[in-house]
Design an enzyme around this catalytic site. Structure first.
Site, PDB file in Angstrom:
ATOM      1  N   ASP A   4      -6.628   7.037   8.166  1.00  0.00           N
ATOM      2  CA  ASP A   4      -6.680   6.330   6.888  1.00  0.00           C
ATOM      3  C   ASP A   4      -7.494   5.033   7.035  1.00  0.00           C
ATOM      4  O   ASP A   4      -7.006   3.943   6.727  1.00  0.00           O
ATOM      5  CB  ASP A   4      -5.265   6.023   6.393  1.00  0.00           C
ATOM      6  CG  ASP A   4      -5.246   5.621   4.907  1.00  0.00           C
ATOM      7  OD1 ASP A   4      -6.261   5.850   4.226  1.00  0.00           O
ATOM      8  OD2 ASP A   4      -4.236   5.071   4.459  1.00  0.00           O
ATOM      9  N   GLY A  13       0.840  -1.187   0.000  1.00  0.00           N
ATOM     10  CA  GLY A  13       0.000   0.000   0.000  1.00  0.00           C
ATOM     11  C   GLY A  13       0.874   1.234   0.000  1.00  0.00           C
ATOM     12  O   GLY A  13       2.088   1.183  -0.250  1.00  0.00           O
ATOM     13  N   LYS A  15       5.848  -5.556   7.927  1.00  0.00           N
ATOM     14  CA  LYS A  15       5.602  -4.402   7.061  1.00  0.00           C
ATOM     15  C   LYS A  15       6.868  -3.561   6.952  1.00  0.00           C
ATOM     16  O   LYS A  15       7.339  -2.992   7.939  1.00  0.00           O
ATOM     17  CB  LYS A  15       4.449  -3.552   7.580  1.00  0.00           C
ATOM     18  CG  LYS A  15       4.128  -2.383   6.655  1.00  0.00           C
ATOM     19  CD  LYS A  15       2.755  -1.806   6.900  1.00  0.00           C
ATOM     20  CE  LYS A  15       2.386  -0.800   5.837  1.00  0.00           C
ATOM     21  NZ  LYS A  15       1.015  -0.299   5.958  1.00  0.00           N
TER      22      LYS A  15
END
Length: 794
Positions: A631, A520, A539
């Site tokens: 978000d 992303g 991540k």
């Protein structure tokens, strides 16, 4: 007249042989007429080997008959779960625990009876330590228990141990003193579980929050059976409707629920048989626990230093080795009121102990009320939004003091010729944390009092001396600092089990970033396996623009956040330019992937909407810091094997002070097109309502199966035209309400959703979602209001 010892030996052996045989063949059982001796270090061990019962040393020549986990922890200590004589330890010699032939369990200290079970039976009996950790006195003929340790807990309950109206948990006095402490967990007379602080002088309930109604706390007073249970998988249920699930819900873990010495109740899970990890805790703000710092003291909390107790100006510590005793004044409160003045403690609240209360008051009137009361120690002056007036509380005891972070202000009463003259600034706890950079900026305000030349000289002298000390500390730090790559401390004390990984460990766990499972705007996610065989998601954030200090500040926030609907982060890496997060692996991936693949039925959809709402409500209102996600979108909502939702990437959101809702500063817009609230576009103040808007868009997308960006949607004339998702859904709902035609609602619902939907749930979810996406942020509900609304099905 006296038989030789050699002739008596066979008789002695014959007399004791049954007990020896039983002990050797079944070490978990104590038979009638048998004893466990402190000198011999006698023990009972459960058949599974997990629990041990016997004499445990709790101090110098001080022993308690206790039950503990057999395996020692990493620090070499055992974890006690029950004690018979926590307040009356016995000697290390001539003490024994016996099961008498008449059925009474007795603990003796050199012949003096210290504790007994008050049991009696003519049936054959045995005392057995079960695999559950329960020590049970059983009548063999009737196969029933006459007494059990589970009915008399100390500070801990174990899975399957029923907590009832007749039981109470009492904390230990300290981590090294196992005697009864100040905190109690019990069922109150209104059938509600409560936590109580109780000392010789003061008693006060602090959980649930005493200033809110029972039903507002999600509790029920109607079930008078009063019992609660923690099951082996990590789910807790109580008859007052209080329930929770641990973050590591599942099988194959040893657990315990303990009322800790700090007054907080926590569930611990045993990791690798040698260490405990907190998997749930009742109170996320330590300073709201009553009595934690004693009287005349102020509680502050930071993650780096933990909870700290500080005496108020003009007060000194009663006991430097135990701060729970609080502080005492260094001055005399008696005297004429003209001899006293006040210093302001902004955002500080002292809960309770108000001698007088005025709904409409000026600051001058409030101060005069205190000056005319010889017992008054301070006033609390706050603005009430509902009435539109200031309220005055006159305090006769300064207890439960902490930074509330709201419009509460306390004015401390002090002698003018003493402490007040030397104290020339007010305590401030203001901080603003920006969503754009997460750099904590402290802004302090001071009230200046008039000062003569001597005081000014002393002030400047103190400042210069302080600067010299700081410079000396910085110089010493840099000449003694080791390179970060060579440090032996791999764990950062951010949270229990929260680890700082090296980059080499990350590369090994991810097999050199071999298996990509997602990507992303923030970075790329890889699948990995830790040395303890935990499957994790790794991540790898895009090239860091933050310094290490700023990144660690964000990590400290992650480590303190614990909720079943928020992704659990196991650790991080901050080495060189690398910024990496390690969190739990979610078998079913993101909500976005499941929506596109039509994998969800209606029940899954509703539970996901409800779970995400609870997770965001926790971020906004319950955790230690007020956290905005900024978000919220389907890609940041992950689903476990049972499709339970967990919000991800909240650790990359930035922090705000609770109560700061206006004039927020942002260096750039955050979020994803289609889910962003209008505030971002029109440069309006950013509040928690931006997450509410994004949540509403996610819910509409789930229901309609359509993107919140422009899409081709059929209208009543079956023409294809581009409309916004919100306008289309709102129009359909409006027509359905006017015509009472269910077909309008059916046109909204994604036809690919599997399973039958519940009409009441669907209508309620649509109503809530449309409220969340109102253009005016003030018209949107808070996330806690969303949770309550989803609980109600019309």
């Amino acid at each position: 007249m006296y038989l030789p010892f050699v002739l008596l030996l066979p008789l002695i052996t014959l007399y004791y042989s049954p007990q020896v045989a039983i002990a050797s063949s079944s070490p978990s059982v104590l038979t009638q007429g048998s004893s466990l001796f402190v000198e011999k270090n006698d023990h009972l061990v459960s058949l599974n080997g997990v629990f041990t019962a016997g004499f445990h040393e709790t101090g110098q020549n001080a022993y308690c008959f206790a039950i503990w986990f057999s395996e020692p922890m990493l620090d070499g200590n055992h974890t006690l779960v029950w004690m018979a004589n926590r307040d009356k330890p016995v000697n290390g010699k001539q003490s024994k625990f016996s099961l008498l032939k008449r059925g009474n369990l007795v603990l003796k200290d050199a012949g003096q009876r210290i504790w007994k079970s008050d049991t009696q039976s003519n049936s054959p009996l045995q005392l057995k330590l079960l695999d559950s950790g329960n020590l049970v006195l059983t009548q063999l003929d009737e196969n029933s228990s006459l007494w059990q340790s589970f009915s008399f807990p100390t500070d801990t309950i174990l899975p399957t141990q029923v907590f009832t109206k007749d039981t109470v948990l009492i904390s230990s006095r300290s981590s090294t003193n196992f005697s009864s402490g100040f905190y109690k967990l019990y069922f109150d007379n209104d059938n509600v579980l409560r936590l109580l602080y109780s000392s010789n002088e003061i008693t006060s309930v602090y959980w649930t929050k005493p200033y809110i109604l029972t039903w507002e706390a999600g509790r029920s007073t109607y079930n008078n059976t009063r019992f609660a249970l923690l099951d082996s998988k990590g789910r807790f249920q109580s008859t007052d409707d209080f329930t929770f699930t641990t973050t590591d819900y599942g099988d194959a873990l040893q657990r315990r629920l303990t009322l800790d010495v700090d007054g907080n109740i926590r569930v611990y899970s045993l990791i690798n048989k040698r260490s405990w990890r907190v998997s749930w805790q009742g109170i996320s703000t330590p300073c709201t626990i009553h009595g934690i710092c004693g009287p005349n003291s102020l509680c502050t909390y930071s993650f780096e230093k933990g909870r700290r107790c500080t005496c108020l100006p003009g007060y000194k510590s009663k006991n430097h080795s135990d701060l729970s005793f609080g502080c005492e004044p260094t001055f005399d409160l008696s005297g004429h009121h003209e001899n006293f003045g006040f210093i302001k403690l902004p955002h500080v609240e002292f809960y309770g102990f108000d001698s007088t209360y005025s709904q409409r008051s000026t600051l001058r009137e409030c101060k005069n009320a205190c000056l005319n009361n010889s017992n008054c120690k301070a006033i609390q002056f706050t603005f009430d939004k509902e009435s539109g007036f200031f309220q005055c509380y006159v305090k006769t005891l300064l207890f439960n003091g902490y930074f509330r972070g709201t419009i509460f202000n306390t004015y401390l009463k002090l002698p003018r010729n003493g402490v007040l003259m030397s104290y020339n600034h007010s305590i401030s706890n203001e901080s603003r944390l920006y969503c754009s950079s997460s750099i904590i900026q402290m802004k302090r305000t001071y009230e200046k009092a008039t000062a003569n030349g001597s005081l000014k000289f002393m002030l400047w002298f103190s400042i210069i001396l302080g600067v010299i000390e700081v410079m000396s500390f910085v110089f010493f730090y840099y000449i003694t600092k080791q390179p970060s790559g060579k440090t032996t401390q791999t764990y950062l004390a951010i949270a229990t089990g929260f680890k700082r990984f090296t980059y080499a460990e990350i590369v090994k766990a991810s097999h050199k970033f071999k298996e990509e499972i997602g990507r992303g705007g923030g970075g790329i996610v890889y699948k990995g396996i830790l040395p303890d065989n935990r499957v994790v998601a790794i991540k790898r954030l895009h090239e860091a623009i933050q310094g290490e200090a700023e990144f660690l500040a964000e990590m400290s926030t992650i480590g303190r956040i614990n909720h079943k609907n928020l992704i659990e982060t196991y650790g991080y890496c901050a080495e060189g330019k690398h910024r990496i997060l390690v969190y739990e692996y979610m078998e079913n991936g993101s909500l976005a992937r499941n929506l596109s693949g039509n994998q969800l039925d209606w029940k899954n959809m509703f539970e996901i909407a409800f779970g995400v709402a609870k997770g965001l409500a926790y971020l906004h209102e319950e955790c230690l810091e007020w956290v905005l996600h900024c978000d919220v979108k389907p890609q940041n909502i992950l689903l476990d094997a049972n499709y339970n939702p967990k919000v991800a990437d909240f650790g990359l959101s930035k922090l705000f002070d609770q109560g700061v809702t206006e004039n927020s500063i942002f260096s750039r817009i955050r979020g994803t097109r289609g889910y962003m609230a209008p505030e971002w576009v029109f440069n309006l103040p950013i509040t928690s309502k931006v997450d509410v808007y994004s949540y509403g868009m996610v819910v509409l997308e789930m229901i309609a199966g359509r993107s919140p960006t422009y899409d081709q949607l059929p209208d009543d004339n079956e023409r294809l035209e581009q409309k916004r998702l919100v306008s289309w859904v709102r129009e359909k709902v409006h027509r359905a309400s006017e015509s009472l035609e269910e077909t309008q609602i059916m046109e909204i619902l994604n036809p690919m959703i599997r399973g039958e939907y519940e009409k009441g749930q669907l209508n309620n979810l649509l109503k809530v979602a449309l409220q969340c996406v109102e253009e005016d942020k003030d018209a949107r509900p808070t996330m806690s209001e969303v949770v309550k609304a989803l609980l109600y099905i019309p």
